[in-house]
Design an enzyme around this catalytic site. Structure first.
Site, PDB file in Angstrom:
ATOM      1  N   LYS A  30      47.650  40.843  34.349  1.00 55.30           N
ATOM      2  CA  LYS A  30      48.736  41.669  34.890  1.00 55.30           C
ATOM      3  C   LYS A  30      49.615  40.819  35.800  1.00 55.30           C
ATOM      4  O   LYS A  30      50.838  40.842  35.708  1.00 55.30           O
ATOM      5  CB  LYS A  30      48.143  42.861  35.653  1.00 55.30           C
ATOM      6  CG  LYS A  30      49.180  43.755  36.264  1.00 55.30           C
ATOM      7  CD  LYS A  30      48.567  44.925  37.018  1.00 55.30           C
ATOM      8  CE  LYS A  30      49.669  45.635  37.793  1.00 55.30           C
ATOM      9  NZ  LYS A  30      49.177  46.729  38.614  1.00 55.30           N
ATOM     10  N   GLU A  55      41.130  32.303  37.864  1.00 57.85           N
ATOM     11  CA  GLU A  55      40.202  32.050  36.755  1.00 57.85           C
ATOM     12  C   GLU A  55      40.951  32.066  35.415  1.00 57.85           C
ATOM     13  O   GLU A  55      40.759  31.194  34.563  1.00 57.85           O
ATOM     14  CB  GLU A  55      39.106  33.135  36.718  1.00 57.85           C
ATOM     15  CG  GLU A  55      38.168  33.117  37.904  1.00 57.85           C
ATOM     16  CD  GLU A  55      38.612  34.060  39.015  1.00 57.85           C
ATOM     17  OE1 GLU A  55      39.834  34.265  39.183  1.00 57.85           O
ATOM     18  OE2 GLU A  55      37.734  34.590  39.721  1.00 57.85           O
ATOM     19  N   GLY A  94      45.239  47.329  37.060  1.00 56.05           N
ATOM     20  CA  GLY A  94      44.525  46.413  36.166  1.00 56.05           C
ATOM     21  C   GLY A  94      43.340  47.087  35.468  1.00 56.05           C
ATOM     22  O   GLY A  94      43.155  46.958  34.261  1.00 56.05           O
ATOM     23  N   ARG A  95      42.537  47.856  36.227  1.00 60.28           N
ATOM     24  CA  ARG A  95      41.326  48.447  35.634  1.00 60.28           C
ATOM     25  C   ARG A  95      41.627  49.679  34.782  1.00 60.28           C
ATOM     26  O   ARG A  95      40.719  50.282  34.222  1.00 60.28           O
ATOM     27  CB  ARG A  95      40.299  48.767  36.726  1.00 60.28           C
ATOM     28  CG  ARG A  95      40.818  49.541  37.918  1.00 60.28           C
ATOM     29  CD  ARG A  95      39.827  49.539  39.077  1.00 60.28           C
ATOM     30  NE  ARG A  95      40.364  50.169  40.280  1.00 60.28           N
ATOM     31  CZ  ARG A  95      41.089  49.541  41.196  1.00 60.28           C
ATOM     32  NH1 ARG A  95      41.384  48.260  41.041  1.00 60.28           N
ATOM     33  NH2 ARG A  95      41.535  50.164  42.273  1.00 60.28           N
ATOM     34  N   LYS A 129      39.367  35.477  47.130  1.00 64.71           N
ATOM     35  CA  LYS A 129      40.341  34.616  46.434  1.00 64.71           C
ATOM     36  C   LYS A 129      40.961  33.643  47.422  1.00 64.71           C
ATOM     37  O   LYS A 129      41.087  32.444  47.152  1.00 64.71           O
ATOM     38  CB  LYS A 129      41.468  35.461  45.814  1.00 64.71           C
ATOM     39  CG  LYS A 129      41.073  36.295  44.636  1.00 64.71           C
ATOM     40  CD  LYS A 129      42.324  36.970  44.063  1.00 64.71           C
ATOM     41  CE  LYS A 129      41.997  38.044  43.060  1.00 64.71           C
ATOM     42  NZ  LYS A 129      43.132  38.832  42.620  1.00 64.71           N
ATOM     43  N   HIS A 143      12.354  49.751  28.963  1.00 67.09           N
ATOM     44  CA  HIS A 143      11.302  48.729  29.025  1.00 67.09           C
ATOM     45  C   HIS A 143      11.593  47.722  30.124  1.00 67.09           C
ATOM     46  O   HIS A 143      11.078  46.603  30.105  1.00 67.09           O
ATOM     47  CB  HIS A 143      11.168  48.057  27.655  1.00 67.09           C
ATOM     48  CG  HIS A 143      10.781  49.041  26.599  1.00 67.09           C
ATOM     49  ND1 HIS A 143       9.472  49.417  26.372  1.00 67.09           N
ATOM     50  CD2 HIS A 143      11.541  49.810  25.776  1.00 67.09           C
ATOM     51  CE1 HIS A 143       9.440  50.334  25.422  1.00 67.09           C
ATOM     52  NE2 HIS A 143      10.689  50.597  25.044  1.00 67.09           N
ATOM     53  N   GLU A 156      35.511  49.225  42.212  1.00 63.66           N
ATOM     54  CA  GLU A 156      36.763  48.657  42.704  1.00 63.66           C
ATOM     55  C   GLU A 156      37.710  49.778  43.149  1.00 63.66           C
ATOM     56  O   GLU A 156      38.506  49.598  44.070  1.00 63.66           O
ATOM     57  CB  GLU A 156      37.425  47.782  41.623  1.00 63.66           C
ATOM     58  CG  GLU A 156      38.490  46.849  42.166  1.00 63.66           C
ATOM     59  CD  GLU A 156      38.918  45.768  41.179  1.00 63.66           C
ATOM     60  OE1 GLU A 156      38.435  44.633  41.266  1.00 63.66           O
ATOM     61  OE2 GLU A 156      39.770  46.069  40.303  1.00 63.66           O
TER      62      GLU A 156
HETATM   63  O1  F6P Z   1      39.443  41.753  40.678  1.00 63.90           O
HETATM   64  C1  F6P Z   1      40.695  41.959  41.213  1.00 63.90           C
HETATM   65  C2  F6P Z   1      41.694  42.109  40.144  1.00 63.90           C
HETATM   66  O2  F6P Z   1      42.917  42.153  40.772  1.00 63.90           O
HETATM   67  C3  F6P Z   1      41.446  43.345  39.271  1.00 63.90           C
HETATM   68  O3  F6P Z   1      41.905  44.505  39.852  1.00 63.90           O
HETATM   69  C4  F6P Z   1      42.128  42.957  38.026  1.00 63.90           C
HETATM   70  O4  F6P Z   1      41.745  43.760  36.951  1.00 63.90           O
HETATM   71  C5  F6P Z   1      41.701  41.516  37.901  1.00 63.90           C
HETATM   72  O5  F6P Z   1      41.705  41.027  39.228  1.00 63.90           O
HETATM   73  C6  F6P Z   1      42.561  40.667  37.028  1.00 63.90           C
HETATM   74  O6  F6P Z   1      43.884  40.652  37.478  1.00 63.90           O
HETATM   75  P1  F6P Z   1      45.056  40.152  36.548  1.00 63.90           P
HETATM   76  O7  F6P Z   1      45.120  41.052  35.376  1.00 63.90           O
HETATM   77  O8  F6P Z   1      46.271  40.211  37.405  1.00 63.90           O
HETATM   78  O9  F6P Z   1      44.735  38.734  36.128  1.00 63.90           O
END
Ligand code: F6P
Length: 536
Positions: A209, A215, A273-274, A499, A390, A359
């Protein structure tokens, strides 16, 4: 007023104290022939049995009164009106609009949608413009036999939703393509995928987003470097070019362009995002199952939206489940909820729900910035059944902690090995029964106390529409508990701290300036630098 200052909160506390020590699930069934009918319901695509929880009909009445005082319906309508209910980020919350048909569908007659202004109507029309473009591209990519592998690079909401859905709908994936989901910055994950694919037959989807998540950016850069080193080209005219083999899914189209990706599908900052699998982030899903089935998934979610936005509280499943969550957390004092999907397709659902719920509702301040004196999100955890039986079910049956369990099962198991499916679902039903009835007369070591709460969600089958409805049910249920607590379920400031500190440590690693950093952190950083893995 915060929720726990409402008189209904105190009434619920008294109600719990009156039940506590005396409430017995089996007796509750024996005393009330209507218990199952009262505490179960059908909602679009989902049948829910809440009757094995520590509740009675009057518990739900009191919870309904609390919801009224906390203005849950007004908060829900504010979301439907497109108001900026995500206050700390100044944003509306409109993921549900992504599955609203162009004419308003089942919400067309709703008093709130009747009042939509031009900007809301424009937003809906933009949604459909983008959806058409996304599905058109998905169909082109599906038809492109040269592409055998689709690699989605993203994390959190840009990863979990598409991964869960593509896995869950495996029986609808008919493109002959392999789907890979890379999220971890641990190079093993990307490395293992890149070992299996070739640049000329691979499509990379860079899903973020913000297009700034560290990462995802590192994985995306490494994928591009690998692509160029293995015969891919930065020249847009080349057959194996970044232009043809990379697509960005983001709201930050500028950053994607700077990265060198020209094919970008955008969406809006009002999609959290979620909650984003319904947007351009869903491209891998649309490639996997095709436009028609993607639309069916949206339709299923829309049916649940309409149920949530229109049904009276007493027969509104997201409302009932959200209020049950508040009851379990704040009055029964349960700190966690185990989610056990009895479905191999739903094996990653719990991970997805962890982000969705923890979250969203892992907050300790109200929307007005007041500290909350009551707990909010429980720990959500679990594994698919029957595997969990199990592993950790022993603790659920005999451990001293009471942990509510949520079973998710399918009536029809699909095309493989029907006898296995019967055995699978019977296990789920038997576990719910065992938690309730327990066992006595065999000595403390062997006895199970029973009277342990559980909820059972039953879908007819795992298919696009029912899966859409199930996910939307969870989204709305989380909204309801967040609304009672008065928190903002749509920001995630806690994630930012880690972060920032990771970025700070990367910089200090270069400058070797450890002044002001705690000794434990410095020692770990110095061990990392001296690690034999680095060859030092
Ligand atoms: O974990 C924090 C967060 O901002 C989430 O809310 C989001 O889904 C994820 O990082 C990834 O963010 P992006 O889609 O901006 O890379």
């Amino acid at each position: 007023m915060v929720c726990y200052e409402a008189p209904e909160w105190a009434q619920l506390q008294s109600h719990f104290h009156a039940l506590q020590g005396d409430f017995d699930l089996q007796r509750a069934f024996a005393q009330d022939a209507q218990r199952l009918a009262r505490l179960s319901q059908a909602a679009p695509y989902v049948f829910a049995d809440l009757s094995k929880n520590w509740i009675q009909a009057d518990t739900e009445t009191l919870l309904g009164q609390l919801a009224q005082t906390c203005q849950v319906a007004a908060q829900r309508d504010a979301m439907l009106a497109g108001q900026p209910i995500n206050g700390t980020e100044g944003r509306a919350v409109m993921h549900w609009l992504l599955r609203t048909p162009a004419d308003g569908g089942l919400l067309r007659e709703h008093p709130v949608t009747q009042d939509w202004d031009g900007s809301m109507r424009q937003a809906l029309s933009d949604v459909h413009g983008s959806l058409e473009a996304m599905l058109q591209l998905a169909e082109q990519l599906r038809a492109n036999a040269q592409i055998t592998d689709v690699v989605n690079i993203g994390i959190g909401g840009s990863h979990l939703g598409p991964e869960v859905v593509v896995q869950a709908l495996e029986d609808w994936v008919d493109t002959g393509k392999n789907f890979h989901f890379v999220s971890n910055v641990d190079g093993h994950e990307l490395g293992h995928v890149l070992r299996k694919v070739k640049p000329e037959s691979t499509l990379f989807l860079i899903a973020s987003k913000s297009f700034t998540t560290a990462e995802t950016m590192l994985n995306a850069h490494s994928a591009r470097t690998w692509f160029l080193a293995h015969g891919g080209s930065a020249d847009a005219q080349a057959t194996c070019s970044i232009d043809r083999h990379f697509v960005a899914l983001t709201t930050n189209t500028e950053a994607a362009a700077q990265f060198g990706i020209s094919r970008t599908l955008g969406f809006w900052d009002w999609v959290g995002g979620r909650f984003s699998l319904w947007s351009a982030i869903g491209l891998p899903i649309a490639i996997a199952i095709g436009a028609l089935q993607f639309r069916r998934m949206l339709d299923g979610a829309h049916a649940m939206d309409a149920h949530f936005f229109t049904a009276a509280h007493a027969q509104n499943l997201p409302v009932r489940l959200g209020l049950l969550d508040v009851w379990n957390r704040n009055f029964c004092g349960f700190g966690s909820r185990c989610v056990a999907p009895y479905s191999h397709g739903l094996r990653r659902l719990t991970a997805y729900l962890q982000q969705l719920e923890m979250e969203s509702n892992g907050k300790r301040a109200t929307r007005a910035g007041q500290p909350l004196a009551v707990p909010t999100s429980p720990v959500v955890w679990g594994e698919p059944g029957t595997n969990g039986q199990h592993a950790f079910f022993q603790m659920l049956h005999q451990g001293p902690d009471v942990i509510p369990v949520e079973f998710i099962a399918l009536r029809d198991g699909g095309k493989y090995l029907g006898a296995h499916h019967q055995s699978l679902v019977i296990n789920a039903i038997a576990q719910a029964q065992a938690l309730m009835v327990g066992r006595s007369g065999q000595g403390v070591a062997r006895d199970c106390p029973g009277n342990r709460p559980s909820t059972f969600l039953l879908l007819d089958a795992l298919e696009p529409a029912s899966l859409g409805a199930l996910i939307a049910l969870y989204e709305h249920r989380i909204f309801v508990s967040g609304a009672v607590w008065g928190i903002n379920s749509f920001d995630q400031w806690g994630v930012e701290l880690g972060k920032q500190l990771a970025q700070g440590l990367r910089e200090r690693q270069r400058s070797h300036d450890w002044q002001g950093v705690d000794p434990s952190t410095v020692a770990l950083m110095q061990r990392l630098a001296a690690s034999p893995v680095n060859g030092n």
